[in-house]
Design an enzyme around this catalytic site. Sequence first.
Site, PDB file in Angstrom:
ATOM      1  N   LYS A  24     -46.647  41.494 -25.893  1.00  9.79           N
ATOM      2  CA  LYS A  24     -47.114  42.289 -25.104  1.00  9.79           C
ATOM      3  C   LYS A  24     -46.422  43.564 -24.632  1.00  9.79           C
ATOM      4  O   LYS A  24     -46.955  44.553 -24.578  1.00  9.79           O
ATOM      5  CB  LYS A  24     -47.172  41.612 -23.446  1.00  9.79           C
ATOM      6  N   ARG A  99     -50.702  37.737 -13.591  1.00  5.18           N
ATOM      7  CA  ARG A  99     -50.361  36.389 -14.008  1.00  5.18           C
ATOM      8  C   ARG A  99     -50.774  35.375 -13.489  1.00  5.18           C
ATOM      9  O   ARG A  99     -50.470  34.121 -13.663  1.00  5.18           O
ATOM     10  CB  ARG A  99     -48.854  36.107 -14.044  1.00  5.18           C
ATOM     11  N   ARG A 138     -35.754  37.078 -30.692  1.00  6.23           N
ATOM     12  CA  ARG A 138     -35.645  38.064 -29.991  1.00  6.23           C
ATOM     13  C   ARG A 138     -34.094  37.915 -29.271  1.00  6.23           C
ATOM     14  O   ARG A 138     -33.205  38.944 -29.389  1.00  6.23           O
ATOM     15  CB  ARG A 138     -36.759  38.134 -28.829  1.00  6.23           C
ATOM     16  N   ARG A 150     -31.538  38.102 -22.451  1.00  8.27           N
ATOM     17  CA  ARG A 150     -32.307  37.636 -21.206  1.00  8.27           C
ATOM     18  C   ARG A 150     -31.941  36.295 -21.195  1.00  8.27           C
ATOM     19  O   ARG A 150     -32.120  35.328 -21.819  1.00  8.27           O
ATOM     20  CB  ARG A 150     -33.820  37.718 -21.578  1.00  8.27           C
ATOM     21  N   ARG A 161     -41.438  28.583 -19.139  1.00  8.02           N
ATOM     22  CA  ARG A 161     -42.148  29.684 -18.939  1.00  8.02           C
ATOM     23  C   ARG A 161     -43.706  29.447 -19.793  1.00  8.02           C
ATOM     24  O   ARG A 161     -44.660  30.051 -19.055  1.00  8.02           O
ATOM     25  CB  ARG A 161     -41.540  30.844 -19.823  1.00  8.02           C
TER      26      ARG A 161
HETATM   27  P1  AMP Z   1     -41.772  39.356 -18.396  1.00  2.78           P
HETATM   28  O1  AMP Z   1     -40.848  40.385 -18.823  1.00  2.78           O
HETATM   29  O2  AMP Z   1     -43.009  39.756 -18.358  1.00  2.78           O
HETATM   30  O3  AMP Z   1     -41.724  37.928 -19.317  1.00  2.78           O
HETATM   31  O4  AMP Z   1     -41.145  38.306 -17.190  1.00  2.78           O
HETATM   32  C1  AMP Z   1     -40.199  37.912 -16.855  1.00  2.78           C
HETATM   33  C2  AMP Z   1     -40.223  37.106 -15.520  1.00  2.78           C
HETATM   34  O5  AMP Z   1     -40.352  38.086 -14.518  1.00  2.78           O
HETATM   35  C3  AMP Z   1     -41.114  35.989 -15.580  1.00  2.78           C
HETATM   36  O6  AMP Z   1     -40.819  34.956 -16.147  1.00  2.78           O
HETATM   37  C4  AMP Z   1     -41.324  36.007 -13.999  1.00  2.78           C
HETATM   38  O7  AMP Z   1     -40.265  35.200 -13.596  1.00  2.78           O
HETATM   39  C5  AMP Z   1     -41.291  37.482 -13.402  1.00  2.78           C
HETATM   40  N1  AMP Z   1     -42.498  38.203 -13.586  1.00  2.78           N
HETATM   41  C6  AMP Z   1     -43.016  39.074 -14.086  1.00  2.78           C
HETATM   42  N2  AMP Z   1     -44.174  39.502 -13.951  1.00  2.78           N
HETATM   43  C7  AMP Z   1     -44.661  38.616 -13.009  1.00  2.78           C
HETATM   44  C8  AMP Z   1     -45.952  38.455 -12.313  1.00  2.78           C
HETATM   45  N3  AMP Z   1     -46.935  39.421 -12.523  1.00  2.78           N
HETATM   46  N4  AMP Z   1     -46.062  37.156 -11.445  1.00  2.78           N
HETATM   47  C9  AMP Z   1     -45.010  36.740 -11.145  1.00  2.78           C
HETATM   48  N5  AMP Z   1     -43.645  36.602 -11.669  1.00  2.78           N
HETATM   49  C10 AMP Z   1     -43.642  37.567 -12.725  1.00  2.78           C
END
Ligand code: AMP
Length: 208
Positions: A24, A99, A138, A150, A161
Amino acid sequence: MLAHLIEEASKMQMIMFGPPGAGKGTQSKRVAAHYSIPQLSTGDMLRDAVAAGTPLGMRAKDLMERGALVGDDIVVACVRQRLMDADTQRGFILDGFPRTVAQAVELNEVLTEIGRRLDIVIELSVDDDELEKRIAARARNAAAAGEKVRVDDDPQTVKLRLREFYNNTQPVSEFYRSAGLLVKVDGLRDVEQVTSEIINLTKDVRHF
Ligand code: AMP
């Protein structure tokens, strides 16, 4: 009037949807660059807030490190604020948001409030084994490049996740399918091929 029409014609308001590791972020950046619109990643917004030690970041930190979702109120507030910014007026790509179905419903409310709407939701499909491999790669690449790895890319947290994705996020796909906005794209192919397909699919949906 003409300026208004040109402005409207160039709008591209989309969501990049899919499980963690589907690409994404990569695809959002490439497609956003193509249309000269911003990529709005809630993950990036939250990581920035955590790094800056803001109250919001402090609420989000522990949940993020555990691979759990952050509260809907927090992420909706972040997105609502970004959608008011001047740079999002010509369009945007939401990456990692919504999400949950509750977030999707709230997003609709925010967009209605500001007189805007979504054009398309792209769902990147990639199977679980490949997702885990990609996230492991990654983390390895970041470590090899001396970049920050990360915390939530560690294998146990990745499993959590993915579980969060299937329990809470997958239903968002059906929400947009029934709204007639969802288009699925095979995310297993080369990065370039996936980007071309998304650009092809989106070039005719910009609204007038
Ligand atoms: P990402 O970088 O999109 O993989 O997001 C990393 C982490 O941020 C996720 O595992 C969640 O803990 C939090 N997060 C990001 N976007 C959302 C969202 N829309 N709703 C809830 N938690 C989020």
